[in-house]
Design a protein around this motif. Sequence first.
Motif, mmCIF file in Angstrom:
data_model
loop_
_atom_site.group_PDB
_atom_site.id
_atom_site.type_symbol
_atom_site.label_atom_id
_atom_site.label_comp_id
_atom_site.label_asym_id
_atom_site.label_seq_id
_atom_site.Cartn_x
_atom_site.Cartn_y
_atom_site.Cartn_z
ATOM 1 N N LEU A 1 -5.273 2.664 2.517
ATOM 2 C CA LEU A 1 -4.980 2.694 1.087
ATOM 3 C C LEU A 1 -5.271 4.060 0.458
ATOM 4 O O LEU A 1 -4.643 4.436 -0.533
ATOM 5 C CB LEU A 1 -5.765 1.605 0.362
ATOM 6 C CG LEU A 1 -5.322 0.163 0.638
ATOM 7 C CD1 LEU A 1 -6.295 -0.819 0.010
ATOM 8 C CD2 LEU A 1 -3.905 -0.063 0.116
ATOM 9 N N LEU A 2 -6.213 4.783 1.024
ATOM 10 C CA LEU A 2 -6.565 6.087 0.453
ATOM 11 C C LEU A 2 -5.444 7.109 0.569
ATOM 12 O O LEU A 2 -5.512 8.168 -0.054
ATOM 13 C CB LEU A 2 -7.837 6.621 1.121
ATOM 14 C CG LEU A 2 -9.140 5.971 0.665
ATOM 15 C CD1 LEU A 2 -10.312 6.480 1.483
ATOM 16 C CD2 LEU A 2 -9.374 6.224 -0.823
ATOM 17 N N LYS A 3 -4.416 6.781 1.319
ATOM 18 C CA LYS A 3 -3.266 7.687 1.396
ATOM 19 C C LYS A 3 -2.500 7.709 0.073
ATOM 20 O O LYS A 3 -1.871 8.717 -0.264
ATOM 21 C CB LYS A 3 -2.332 7.253 2.522
ATOM 22 C CG LYS A 3 -2.947 7.326 3.909
ATOM 23 C CD LYS A 3 -1.999 6.775 4.967
ATOM 24 C CE LYS A 3 -2.626 6.810 6.350
ATOM 25 N NZ LYS A 3 -1.716 6.243 7.384
ATOM 26 N N ASN A 4 -2.555 6.562 -0.655
ATOM 27 C CA ASN A 4 -1.781 6.458 -1.885
ATOM 28 C C ASN A 4 -2.564 5.917 -3.076
ATOM 29 O O ASN A 4 -2.030 5.847 -4.185
ATOM 30 C CB ASN A 4 -0.563 5.535 -1.671
ATOM 31 C CG ASN A 4 0.474 6.153 -0.775
ATOM 32 O OD1 ASN A 4 0.951 7.249 -1.039
ATOM 33 N ND2 ASN A 4 0.809 5.477 0.313
ATOM 34 N N ARG A 5 -3.823 5.519 -2.858
ATOM 35 C CA ARG A 5 -4.624 4.909 -3.921
ATOM 36 C C ARG A 5 -5.897 5.715 -4.152
ATOM 37 O O ARG A 5 -6.306 6.506 -3.325
ATOM 38 C CB ARG A 5 -5.004 3.470 -3.542
ATOM 39 C CG ARG A 5 -3.845 2.605 -3.091
ATOM 40 C CD ARG A 5 -3.258 1.815 -4.220
ATOM 41 N NE ARG A 5 -2.076 1.071 -3.806
ATOM 42 C CZ ARG A 5 -1.655 -0.037 -4.393
ATOM 43 N NH1 ARG A 5 -2.327 -0.552 -5.413
ATOM 44 N NH2 ARG A 5 -0.549 -0.632 -3.974
ATOM 45 N N THR A 6 -6.545 5.453 -5.266
ATOM 46 C CA THR A 6 -7.802 6.123 -5.567
ATOM 47 C C THR A 6 -8.932 5.527 -4.746
ATOM 48 O O THR A 6 -8.836 4.393 -4.245
ATOM 49 C CB THR A 6 -8.146 5.987 -7.053
ATOM 50 O OG1 THR A 6 -8.401 4.604 -7.346
ATOM 51 C CG2 THR A 6 -7.013 6.500 -7.932
ATOM 52 N N GLN A 7 -10.009 6.279 -4.622
ATOM 53 C CA GLN A 7 -11.199 5.781 -3.927
ATOM 54 C C GLN A 7 -11.716 4.512 -4.604
ATOM 55 O O GLN A 7 -12.103 3.551 -3.933
ATOM 56 C CB GLN A 7 -12.290 6.853 -3.939
ATOM 57 C CG GLN A 7 -13.555 6.468 -3.197
ATOM 58 C CD GLN A 7 -13.409 6.591 -1.692
ATOM 59 O OE1 GLN A 7 -12.806 7.529 -1.200
ATOM 60 N NE2 GLN A 7 -13.969 5.636 -0.952
ATOM 61 N N GLN A 8 -11.704 4.494 -5.921
ATOM 62 C CA GLN A 8 -12.191 3.325 -6.660
ATOM 63 C C GLN A 8 -11.360 2.081 -6.342
ATOM 64 O O GLN A 8 -11.904 0.997 -6.129
ATOM 65 C CB GLN A 8 -12.156 3.601 -8.165
ATOM 66 C CG GLN A 8 -12.699 2.467 -9.010
ATOM 67 C CD GLN A 8 -12.660 2.794 -10.489
ATOM 68 O OE1 GLN A 8 -12.076 3.783 -10.923
ATOM 69 N NE2 GLN A 8 -13.306 1.958 -11.292
ATOM 70 N N ALA A 9 -10.046 2.240 -6.303
ATOM 71 C CA ALA A 9 -9.171 1.100 -6.015
ATOM 72 C C ALA A 9 -9.377 0.599 -4.592
ATOM 73 O O ALA A 9 -9.419 -0.614 -4.345
ATOM 74 C CB ALA A 9 -7.717 1.488 -6.238
ATOM 75 N N GLY B 1 0.800 -1.216 0.000
ATOM 76 C CA GLY B 1 0.000 0.000 0.000
ATOM 77 C C GLY B 1 0.827 1.258 0.000
ATOM 78 O O GLY B 1 0.358 2.333 -0.398
ATOM 79 N N LEU B 2 2.096 1.148 0.420
ATOM 80 C CA LEU B 2 2.990 2.302 0.408
ATOM 81 C C LEU B 2 3.458 2.640 -0.996
ATOM 82 O O LEU B 2 3.971 3.726 -1.249
ATOM 83 C CB LEU B 2 4.196 2.019 1.315
ATOM 84 C CG LEU B 2 3.867 1.744 2.785
ATOM 85 C CD1 LEU B 2 5.123 1.350 3.554
ATOM 86 C CD2 LEU B 2 3.218 2.969 3.422
ATOM 87 N N SER B 3 3.268 1.702 -1.928
ATOM 88 C CA SER B 3 3.644 1.912 -3.327
ATOM 89 C C SER B 3 2.380 1.938 -4.168
ATOM 90 O O SER B 3 1.742 0.896 -4.381
ATOM 91 C CB SER B 3 4.573 0.791 -3.811
ATOM 92 O OG SER B 3 4.825 0.911 -5.182
ATOM 93 N N PRO B 4 1.961 3.095 -4.662
ATOM 94 C CA PRO B 4 0.665 3.209 -5.337
ATOM 95 C C PRO B 4 0.544 2.408 -6.619
ATOM 96 O O PRO B 4 -0.566 2.185 -7.096
ATOM 97 C CB PRO B 4 0.546 4.715 -5.619
ATOM 98 C CG PRO B 4 1.928 5.248 -5.540
ATOM 99 C CD PRO B 4 2.653 4.389 -4.564
ATOM 100 N N GLU B 5 1.650 1.950 -7.181
ATOM 101 C CA GLU B 5 1.597 1.203 -8.440
ATOM 102 C C GLU B 5 1.572 -0.300 -8.232
ATOM 103 O O GLU B 5 1.222 -1.056 -9.147
ATOM 104 C CB GLU B 5 2.799 1.568 -9.319
ATOM 105 C CG GLU B 5 2.915 3.061 -9.625
ATOM 106 C CD GLU B 5 1.666 3.607 -10.311
ATOM 107 O OE1 GLU B 5 1.086 2.873 -11.139
ATOM 108 O OE2 GLU B 5 1.276 4.743 -10.012
#
Length: 269
Positions: free
Chosen positions: A166-174, A125-129
Amino acid sequence: MIDFLRQISTPCAWSARMMGYVRSIARVRSRYLRCELAWAPHLIRTRSVIEDAMRHCSSRRRVVVLGAGLRHDIPLAELSREFREVVLVDIVHPWHSRWSVRKFGNVRLVTHDVTEVMDAVYQLGLSPEAPLPTSRPQRFCDDLELDLTISVNLLSQLPVVPERFLLKNRTQQAAEAFGRHLIEAHLDYLHRLPGHVVLITDVSAKKVSIKGDLVDEWGILYRAELPASDDQWEWCLAPSPEQERGFHFLRKVVAFQDWKHRAVMSPVD
């Protein structure tokens, strides 16, 4: 200060602590203490479902309770009396829960992430990709002495902390897609366990004025669907003014006395 010391001294995995599980369960405990009277009917109904399931077990060797951290909704004395071994499973067991089970010689606390992916979520989760892991829990699936498993007020909570993290580095959808995956993976896990399985979970929420007028209503299972339940009731989760003055926040709770049978007869959409 005492609450802070309890939190930092609570045993748990580093990933669970950093993601916020200890803070989350502490907040639930605090809300319970403030809203104990409003929660009482829900807790009584939950315990009643568990006691009924217990009576229908022809063999009573081992019972596993998933989501047992706070124990407010578990008839522990009855389970301990009727089963050879009681296993209470949660990602965090607060100190007050640890102390309260010491008088039961056949009760065992297991600190375990029921999704079995939170360590990986913390790292990835620390890596958004990076692609997020797939949850397919295995613990207890080969336990031939497991006669009863109870998933108690846990299902809707599985995505809450991971989504916030996860919202720290990811989209709401993801984050929401992963939340739905955790819910569906838990339902599949319950189906793969040996023995009898009981599922108790809240499925929707609503906001009601203190006059009784419905203001809003929404689902909380990330659009995952469940079959028709055996029982249902309302839980006054946050009576006014706990969350907002002048409004009560309620949850619809459903119970399945035989989840594996119900899921086969009416498959989850």
